[in-house]
Design a protein around this motif. Sequence first.
Motif, PDB file in Angstrom:
ATOM      1  N   THR A  21      86.714  22.431  67.139  1.00 46.25           N
ATOM      2  CA  THR A  21      85.526  23.176  67.575  1.00 46.25           C
ATOM      3  C   THR A  21      85.282  24.366  66.656  1.00 46.25           C
ATOM      4  O   THR A  21      84.145  24.751  66.437  1.00 46.25           O
ATOM      5  CB  THR A  21      85.694  23.653  69.024  1.00 46.25           C
ATOM      6  OG1 THR A  21      86.930  24.387  69.139  1.00 46.25           O
ATOM      7  CG2 THR A  21      85.731  22.482  69.989  1.00 46.25           C
ATOM      8  N   TYR A  25      82.692  21.073  65.261  1.00 43.18           N
ATOM      9  CA  TYR A  25      82.628  19.755  65.895  1.00 43.18           C
ATOM     10  C   TYR A  25      82.418  19.892  67.400  1.00 43.18           C
ATOM     11  O   TYR A  25      82.876  20.851  68.013  1.00 43.18           O
ATOM     12  CB  TYR A  25      83.906  18.958  65.613  1.00 43.18           C
ATOM     13  CG  TYR A  25      84.003  18.490  64.181  1.00 43.18           C
ATOM     14  CD1 TYR A  25      83.434  17.291  63.774  1.00 43.18           C
ATOM     15  CD2 TYR A  25      84.631  19.272  63.219  1.00 43.18           C
ATOM     16  CE1 TYR A  25      83.505  16.865  62.453  1.00 43.18           C
ATOM     17  CE2 TYR A  25      84.707  18.859  61.891  1.00 43.18           C
ATOM     18  CZ  TYR A  25      84.139  17.656  61.519  1.00 43.18           C
ATOM     19  OH  TYR A  25      84.203  17.254  60.221  1.00 43.18           O
ATOM     20  N   VAL A  26      81.728  18.928  67.975  1.00 42.93           N
ATOM     21  CA  VAL A  26      81.434  18.925  69.406  1.00 42.93           C
ATOM     22  C   VAL A  26      81.987  17.645  70.031  1.00 42.93           C
ATOM     23  O   VAL A  26      82.324  16.701  69.323  1.00 42.93           O
ATOM     24  CB  VAL A  26      79.903  19.015  69.657  1.00 42.93           C
ATOM     25  CG1 VAL A  26      79.358  20.343  69.144  1.00 42.93           C
ATOM     26  CG2 VAL A  26      79.167  17.851  69.007  1.00 42.93           C
ATOM     27  N   PRO A  27      82.102  17.590  71.361  1.00 43.80           N
ATOM     28  CA  PRO A  27      82.634  16.393  72.009  1.00 43.80           C
ATOM     29  C   PRO A  27      81.727  15.180  71.809  1.00 43.80           C
ATOM     30  O   PRO A  27      80.512  15.291  71.736  1.00 43.80           O
ATOM     31  CB  PRO A  27      82.704  16.793  73.489  1.00 43.80           C
ATOM     32  CG  PRO A  27      82.746  18.282  73.485  1.00 43.80           C
ATOM     33  CD  PRO A  27      81.902  18.693  72.316  1.00 43.80           C
ATOM     34  N   SER A  38      85.848  11.009  76.140  1.00 45.27           N
ATOM     35  CA  SER A  38      85.240  12.100  75.386  1.00 45.27           C
ATOM     36  C   SER A  38      86.323  12.863  74.617  1.00 45.27           C
ATOM     37  O   SER A  38      87.405  13.115  75.143  1.00 45.27           O
ATOM     38  CB  SER A  38      84.510  13.056  76.336  1.00 45.27           C
ATOM     39  OG  SER A  38      83.926  14.120  75.611  1.00 45.27           O
ATOM     40  N   VAL A  40      86.806  15.817  71.002  1.00 48.56           N
ATOM     41  CA  VAL A  40      86.169  16.629  69.956  1.00 48.56           C
ATOM     42  C   VAL A  40      86.049  15.803  68.677  1.00 48.56           C
ATOM     43  O   VAL A  40      87.014  15.196  68.226  1.00 48.56           O
ATOM     44  CB  VAL A  40      86.982  17.909  69.684  1.00 48.56           C
ATOM     45  CG1 VAL A  40      86.408  18.666  68.494  1.00 48.56           C
ATOM     46  CG2 VAL A  40      86.990  18.798  70.916  1.00 48.56           C
TER      47      VAL A  40
END
Length: 203
Positions: A21, A25-27, A38, A40
């Motif tokens: 993160t 980066y996002v889930p 889900s 990252v």
Amino acid sequence: KDRLFEGKTFSFNQMIGPISTRNGYVPGLVIAGDQTASGVGGGICQVSTTVFRTLYGAGLPIVQRQNHSYQVYYYDPQGLDATIYQPSLDLKFANDTGGSLWFQSDWDDESSTLTVTVFGKARDFTVEIGAPRTLSTTPSPADRLIPDATLTRGQRKQVDWAAPGAVIEVTRRFTRGGKTFKQDTLRSVYRPWPNIFRVGTKK
């Protein structure tokens, strides 16, 4: 985008750096054991697959590549995908061009298309990638239901879609002056995958 690689062995993980993160980066969806969950950086394998197809089509020797556990429907054609999972699972190619590699990538919002282009020293041969051949298939297993306390009783949410197991091979031919002087075969083994539903248990 606009990245120069000057080494002998290209590593996808080294090129993009740590997936976290902190790095933006996002889930997204990742394959975790026997289900999709889900995590990252989920979806990064769409990038590694695109890079794989670019360097594979350029004729670079594969050092490390792993196909996904099951056939992911949007990786069409099948048999040409490459999954990564830091830090252990990487995508690596030997840079046998005798020069540097210059990477450019473009994202088209309208068509949701990622394009990766690699420039390098001119080759004296062409590469032909044959159509994937399915050597065997295995039927998808029965639907799987997972109790979910976050969903109200009676609710049912599909989180995975069935895919048959398969063994798929792709042949890559190297041609010079109209004659094939080398070829190799890429083999992918996919396990059968069920429809998976989360079923509500909350009263």
